[in-house]
Every structure is written in structure tokens, then in C-alpha cells.
Write a protein that holds these residues in place. Structure first.
Motif, short mmCIF file in Angstrom:
data_model
loop_
_atom_site.label_atom_id
_atom_site.label_comp_id
_atom_site.label_asym_id
_atom_site.label_seq_id
_atom_site.Cartn_x
_atom_site.Cartn_y
_atom_site.Cartn_z
N PHE A 275 0.75 -0.98 0.23
CA PHE A 275 -0.27 0.06 -0.14
C PHE A 275 0.95 1.76 0.16
O PHE A 275 0.35 2.45 -0.83
CB PHE A 275 -1.16 -0.12 0.96
CG PHE A 275 -1.90 -1.03 0.81
CD1 PHE A 275 -3.47 -0.37 0.03
CD2 PHE A 275 -2.45 -2.18 1.12
CE1 PHE A 275 -4.09 -1.69 -0.26
CE2 PHE A 275 -3.32 -2.82 0.44
CZ PHE A 275 -4.46 -2.96 0.50
N LYS A 276 2.12 0.92 0.08
CA LYS A 276 2.68 2.79 0.10
C LYS A 276 3.18 2.80 -1.58
O LYS A 276 3.25 3.31 -1.59
CB LYS A 276 4.53 2.29 1.30
CG LYS A 276 4.52 2.31 1.91
CD LYS A 276 6.08 1.89 3.06
CE LYS A 276 5.63 2.40 4.27
NZ LYS A 276 6.89 2.56 4.95
N MET A 277 2.92 1.22 -2.65
CA MET A 277 3.20 1.82 -3.82
C MET A 277 2.25 2.97 -3.94
O MET A 277 2.61 3.60 -4.94
CB MET A 277 3.16 0.30 -4.20
CG MET A 277 4.62 -0.57 -3.58
SD MET A 277 4.32 -2.24 -4.64
CE MET A 277 4.02 -1.87 -6.36
N LEU A 278 0.91 2.72 -3.64
CA LEU A 278 -0.15 3.66 -3.83
C LEU A 278 0.95 4.86 -4.00
O LEU A 278 0.11 5.99 -4.85
CB LEU A 278 -1.47 3.64 -3.12
CG LEU A 278 -1.81 2.34 -3.06
CD1 LEU A 278 -3.01 2.31 -1.74
CD2 LEU A 278 -3.00 2.03 -4.20
N LYS A 279 1.35 5.12 -3.17
CA LYS A 279 1.56 7.01 -3.16
C LYS A 279 2.35 7.33 -4.50
O LYS A 279 3.20 8.35 -4.68
CB LYS A 279 2.55 7.13 -2.15
CG LYS A 279 4.05 6.42 -1.98
CD LYS A 279 5.03 7.01 -0.89
CE LYS A 279 6.24 6.78 -1.10
NZ LYS A 279 7.23 6.65 0.33
N TRP B 137 -2.30 10.04 -10.56
CA TRP B 137 -3.43 10.37 -10.47
C TRP B 137 -4.51 9.88 -9.09
O TRP B 137 -5.40 10.97 -9.28
CB TRP B 137 -4.74 9.50 -11.65
CG TRP B 137 -4.30 7.58 -11.18
CD1 TRP B 137 -3.05 7.10 -12.25
CD2 TRP B 137 -5.30 6.82 -10.46
NE1 TRP B 137 -3.63 5.56 -11.55
CE2 TRP B 137 -4.71 5.54 -10.55
CE3 TRP B 137 -6.22 6.65 -9.65
CZ2 TRP B 137 -5.26 4.22 -10.02
CZ3 TRP B 137 -7.14 5.64 -8.72
CH2 TRP B 137 -6.14 4.66 -9.05
N LEU B 138 -3.88 9.54 -8.14
CA LEU B 138 -4.87 9.38 -7.00
C LEU B 138 -4.44 10.99 -5.82
O LEU B 138 -2.49 11.36 -5.82
CB LEU B 138 -4.40 8.54 -5.76
CG LEU B 138 -4.69 7.04 -5.91
CD1 LEU B 138 -4.16 6.28 -4.81
CD2 LEU B 138 -6.24 7.42 -5.31
N ASP B 139 -5.28 11.92 -5.24
CA ASP B 139 -5.40 12.92 -5.07
C ASP B 139 -5.12 12.77 -3.49
O ASP B 139 -5.24 11.34 -2.91
CB ASP B 139 -6.17 13.95 -5.10
CG ASP B 139 -7.36 13.06 -3.64
OD1 ASP B 139 -7.86 13.42 -3.15
OD2 ASP B 139 -8.71 14.39 -4.35
N GLU B 140 -4.11 13.51 -2.15
CA GLU B 140 -4.28 13.10 -1.14
C GLU B 140 -4.64 12.53 -0.07
O GLU B 140 -4.91 11.57 0.71
CB GLU B 140 -3.61 14.54 -0.86
CG GLU B 140 -3.05 14.59 0.97
CD GLU B 140 -2.29 15.43 1.33
OE1 GLU B 140 -1.63 15.67 3.27
OE2 GLU B 140 -2.21 16.73 1.19
N ASP B 141 -6.23 12.97 -0.63
CA ASP B 141 -7.70 12.18 0.63
C ASP B 141 -7.55 11.39 -0.26
O ASP B 141 -7.97 10.03 0.56
CB ASP B 141 -8.84 13.16 0.23
CG ASP B 141 -9.09 14.43 0.83
OD1 ASP B 141 -7.83 15.01 1.85
OD2 ASP B 141 -9.73 15.89 1.35
N LYS C 91 -11.41 9.38 -11.83
CA LYS C 91 -11.87 9.02 -13.06
C LYS C 91 -10.55 9.09 -13.67
O LYS C 91 -10.18 8.20 -14.66
CB LYS C 91 -11.94 11.01 -14.06
CG LYS C 91 -11.97 10.77 -15.52
CD LYS C 91 -12.01 12.44 -15.72
CE LYS C 91 -12.17 12.67 -17.48
NZ LYS C 91 -12.12 13.94 -17.54
N GLY C 92 -9.11 9.31 -12.95
CA GLY C 92 -7.96 8.42 -13.00
C GLY C 92 -7.88 7.24 -13.21
O GLY C 92 -7.81 6.51 -13.70
#
Length: 267
Positions: free
Chosen positions: A44-48, A52-56, A227-228
């Protein structure tokens, strides 16, 4: 397979009880929980790195997968110590009145396979499906037999189940090098981790409840992030649509029908 499908915990109990290595496997799993958590955090650290993912949305996805994900190991708790059978006998009684009726349909003939199958299916529906509708949500419910050689994610519970059935050769063996067992466990766990945030999993929140919903969609992602995600998923669909055998003139994969598994495979 049919018996395990429609009576998951009766034969499942027998399978687990018959495994001479079950206590050693349970000890291994408890000792390896720290390693599993490391794998979980790493994935899940890879998600950063997803742009296309914003902070929230990133925070919600990470919290769901790291802090709230429930992992069920080996076999259901109600199996007990395998020396006292009250709980499993009580469970099996739920099937007796349904499945047992088939033997009294015609005392002169044995039931056909299809009659037995129909009643086994009715027993499963009344016990494992309709039978739990009025109960409080139970995230420790395996839903499937611990004898099943698979790992599964349940979006409505935000849980991953790792049954004893998967911890057999060629996937896992005490005689194998520790590195091999660790790598295999990381592979099938990692695949299921991503189901928490795929096109189905992302519709459910931390404990399996529906996430924030618009008129047509529910998601833990906000609109720009959703959307991303959709754009990324469409790229995966197109990638698999191009896979044909033989190349160019052969039959091609339908990327839409395999999208969910493909997203999990790619991670």
C-alpha cells in the motif's frame, strides 16, 4: 468439490482435523504475521506513486488496506480445539433438516445425484446465504471452505481469507526453503490486497459498508481520482484486448470480462 461448495464447513472441519501439521501451520502463521504486515504495508506504500490519486483518496485507500483490512487465517474460530464438537455439530444440524429430507422422498429408491445436489444447494442457501441476512456483519466469516486451495478477498467485509487448503504443495511446504514460502505467500496475498481498491473493492469502505455514493456510483475515491482510475483501467482493458492467439488473426481476449482479475494480477 461439490460437497465443499455446498457444505463448506462440515467437510472443511474434517479436512483441517485430518491435517497432522495443522498446529505447526498455525504456529507458522502466527510467527509470520509480522512478515505479512510488512508485505501489507509495502504494497500500500506503492499507492503514493500513483499520480492520479489525490491526497484524500490516497489516505482513504491506504487506511482501508493497512489499518482496517481483516485477514482470516487457516480455519474458522468456531472449529474450536478439534476435541469438542458441539459447535460444528450445531452447525451441521442446520443442514440435516434440509439435506436429510431427500432420503425420505422414496423409501424404495436411493436419491439421484441431481436430487441430492438440489437439496445440498437449498441447504447452502438457507445456511450460508439467506440464513445470515438477519445477523450482524461478521468479518471473520470465511464464506468458503478452509479446504479450498485459493485465497479470496471479500469487498463487503474488507477481508482476505487465507485458508489451510492453500498452504499445501506446490504453493507451500514446511520442507521448502523459507524464502520460497515467503515469496509465494507475498504473491497471493499481494494480489488480493489490490482487490481492496479495484473497480469493485473501491466501492466499499473500511469495514465493508458502501462508500460515498453519487447517483450512479460509490467509491472511496473522489471524482478526479475516480476518473484517473477509470482511465487506467481502460488502458488495462485495451492491453488485454490486443492479446490474440495466434497473433493478429486468432481469437482475442475480451479485456472487459477479465478486467478485475487483470487489475489484480498487474497490481
Amino acid at each position: 468439490d461439490t460437497l465443499i461448495d455446498y457444505m463448506p464447513f462440515g467437510p472443511g472441519f474434517t479436512f483441517v482435523k485430518s491435517r497432522s501439521d495443522r498446529d505447526a501451520m498455525q504456529k507458522d502463521m502466527k510467527n509470520g504475521m509480522a512478515d505479512n504486515i510488512i508485505v501489507q504495508i509495502s504494497y500500500f506504500k506503492m499507492l503514493k506513486y500513483v499520480d492520479w490519486l489525490d491526497e484524500d483518496s490516497l489516505r482513504r485507500a491506504t487506511d482501508k488496506g493497512h489499518y482496517y483490512l481483516k485477514i482470516n487465517y487457516l480455519w474458522p474460530e468456531f472449529f474450536g480445539d478439534f476435541y469438542h464438537f458441539e459447535a460444528i455439530d450445531s452447525y451441521n444440524q442446520k443442514y440435516t433438516s434440509i439435506v436429510g429430507d431427500i432420503y425420505y422422498l422414496n423409501s424404495n429408491e436411493l436419491p439421484t445425484y441431481w436430487e441430492m445436489l438440489k437439496n445440498a444447494r437449498a441447504g447452502f442457501q438457507n445456511t450460508e446465504q439467506f440464513g445470515i441476512l438477519g445477523q450482524a456483519g461478521d468479518r471473520s466469516n470465511f464464506l468458503m471452505s478452509p479446504a479450498t486451495a485459493a485465497v479470496w478477498y471479500q469487498p463487503e467485509r474488507n477481508s482476505i481469507t487465507i485458508p489451510l487448503g492453500i498452504l499445501t504443495a506446490p504453493y507451500y511446504d514446511k520442507k521448502y526453503p523459507e524464502q520460497y514460502n515467503y515469496a509465494v505467500a507475498g504473491t497471493f496475498m499481494g494480489r488480493e490486497f489490490w482487490r481492496a481498491v479495484d473497480d469493485e473493492g473501491a466501492q466499499f469502505g473500511e469495514e465493508g459498508m458502501l462508500a460515498e455514493c453519487s447517483f450512479s456510483h460509490c467509491s472511496i475515491f473522489d471524482s478526479p481520482s475516480q476518473k484517473g482510475f477509470d482511465n487506467m483501467a481502460e488502458c488495462v482493458v485495451n492491453q488485454y484486448n490486443s492479446q490474440c492467439c495466434p497473433m493478429e488473426k486468432g481469437r482475442c481476449v475480451n479485456g472487459d470480462t477479465t478486467k478485475r482479475s487483470n487489475l489484480a494480477d498487474i497490481g
